[in-house]
Design a protein around this motif. Structure first.
Motif, PDB file in Angstrom:
ATOM      1  N   SER A   1     -44.157 -12.467 -10.592  1.00  0.00           N
ATOM      2  CA  SER A   1     -44.274 -11.279 -11.429  1.00  0.00           C
ATOM      3  C   SER A   1     -42.939 -10.901 -12.048  1.00  0.00           C
ATOM      4  O   SER A   1     -42.873 -10.451 -13.197  1.00  0.00           O
ATOM      5  N   GLN A   2     -41.850 -11.094 -11.307  1.00  0.00           N
ATOM      6  CA  GLN A   2     -40.540 -10.770 -11.844  1.00  0.00           C
ATOM      7  C   GLN A   2     -40.096 -11.768 -12.911  1.00  0.00           C
ATOM      8  O   GLN A   2     -39.462 -11.389 -13.897  1.00  0.00           O
ATOM      9  N   PHE A   3     -40.400 -13.043 -12.724  1.00  0.00           N
ATOM     10  CA  PHE A   3     -40.098 -14.017 -13.769  1.00  0.00           C
ATOM     11  C   PHE A   3     -40.878 -13.692 -15.042  1.00  0.00           C
ATOM     12  O   PHE A   3     -40.343 -13.793 -16.150  1.00  0.00           O
ATOM     13  N   ARG A   4     -42.146 -13.318 -14.904  1.00  0.00           N
ATOM     14  CA  ARG A   4     -42.941 -12.944 -16.075  1.00  0.00           C
ATOM     15  C   ARG A   4     -42.372 -11.704 -16.744  1.00  0.00           C
ATOM     16  O   ARG A   4     -42.358 -11.595 -17.981  1.00  0.00           O
ATOM     17  N   MET A   5     -41.914 -10.750 -15.930  1.00  0.00           N
ATOM     18  CA  MET A   5     -41.316  -9.548 -16.476  1.00  0.00           C
ATOM     19  C   MET A   5     -40.051  -9.889 -17.261  1.00  0.00           C
ATOM     20  O   MET A   5     -39.830  -9.387 -18.365  1.00  0.00           O
ATOM     21  N   ALA A   6     -39.213 -10.744 -16.704  1.00  0.00           N
ATOM     22  CA  ALA A   6     -37.985 -11.157 -17.397  1.00  0.00           C
ATOM     23  C   ALA A   6     -38.314 -11.836 -18.717  1.00  0.00           C
ATOM     24  O   ALA A   6     -37.659 -11.595 -19.745  1.00  0.00           O
ATOM     25  N   ASP A   7     -39.343 -12.670 -18.705  1.00  0.00           N
ATOM     26  CA  ASP A   7     -39.774 -13.371 -19.911  1.00  0.00           C
ATOM     27  C   ASP A   7     -40.208 -12.383 -20.989  1.00  0.00           C
ATOM     28  O   ASP A   7     -39.846 -12.501 -22.169  1.00  0.00           O
ATOM     29  N   ARG A   8     -40.953 -11.350 -20.591  1.00  0.00           N
ATOM     30  CA  ARG A   8     -41.427 -10.358 -21.567  1.00  0.00           C
ATOM     31  C   ARG A   8     -40.266  -9.552 -22.143  1.00  0.00           C
ATOM     32  O   ARG A   8     -40.217  -9.294 -23.352  1.00  0.00           O
TER      33      ARG A   8
END
Length: 261
Positions: A201-208
């Protein structure tokens, strides 16, 4: 001072107990003007409340929080002053970065984690806040090495982040760049300590966040500058990809600068 001043690079509501990426957006509403004292304890950190939330109104507002939580609440509130539009983009970037670090420390503390990552996050936030208060934010690095409790993962995202910083992208998206950076370190730390599912979830957040920062940069610059950004991303990726830890070598990473490439 707990955390020594970092040398300049040459080229950027009350606390809730949510345990997810939304912590990166939480803010508070109290005010503080003095320094903080952090020290190691059984949990993540202990902050001297006498240095924060000094007014009776603030003490009443946070009476149901312990001293550490009250201090962090007021540290977050103090950072809001530097996140306003009348501040420089660099001040905003560092204030948002400190907010993200505090939210990470709060997250770790709420889980009663004994990981050193929470202490490191609190110390990072404290150092930034002190620099902002002294007007010495120019002495803080824009490209910061990854701490020993984390690792370089997703070199594609790190390449985009560094290229945006190196291209002046902080001026276009200080909040998004700050949040993406902490989210990347948060995600890698979680993967080191737990597993990839928890870090996802944090990697996805960073990507966004990086997608938004990149879009803001593109809209604010001409085609030549945007082409140059893409080329810089490629150069950074080529430099970073050999260091991809993939969750197996969680001992930090020194991020090479362009003059080392």
């Amino acid at each position: 001072m707990l955390y020594s001043t970092i040398k300049v690079a040459t080229y950027k509501n009350p606390i809730c107990a949510a345990f997810s990426a939304v912590l990166l957006l939480s803010t508070t509403s109290c005010v503080s003007t003095t320094a903080t004292t952090l020290q190691k304890s059984g949990n993540i950190t202990t902050i001297d409340t006498s240095d924060y939330c000094q007014s009776q109104d603030l003490k009443a507002t946070y009476k149901n929080q312990n001293s550490q939580q009250r201090a962090m609440s007021c540290m977050l509130a103090e950072l809001q002053h530097y996140q306003q539009k009348d501040k420089t983009a660099q001040q905003q970037y560092f204030a948002y970065k400190a907010q993200a670090w505090l939210n990470y420390a709060i997250h770790k503390d709420s889980m009663n984690s004994r990981s050193p990552a929470g202490l490191e996050a609190a110390k990072s936030a404290e150092a930034i806040l002190q620099a902002l208060k002294k007007g010495s934010e120019n002495d803080l690095v824009l490209i910061q090495n990854i701490s020993a409790s984390s690792a370089l993962m997703r070199p594609d995202l790190w390449a985009t982040l560094s290229a945006l910083k190196d291209s002046g992208g902080i001026a276009s998206a200080p909040r998004e760049i700050a949040f993406s950076e902490v989210a990347l370190i948060w995600a890698a730390t979680d993967q080191c300590e737990h597993n990839s599912r928890q870090a996802g979830s944090q990697f996805r957040m960073a990507d966004r966040w990086l997608e938004q920062a990149r879009e803001a940069f593109v809209n604010a610059h001409n085609s030549k500058e945007n082409v140059a950004l893409e080329g810089l991303i490629v150069r950074y990726y080529e430099q970073y990809s050999p260091f991809d830890a993939s969750g197996e070598r969680c001992n930090g990473q020194v991020l090479p600068t362009l003059d080392q490439m």
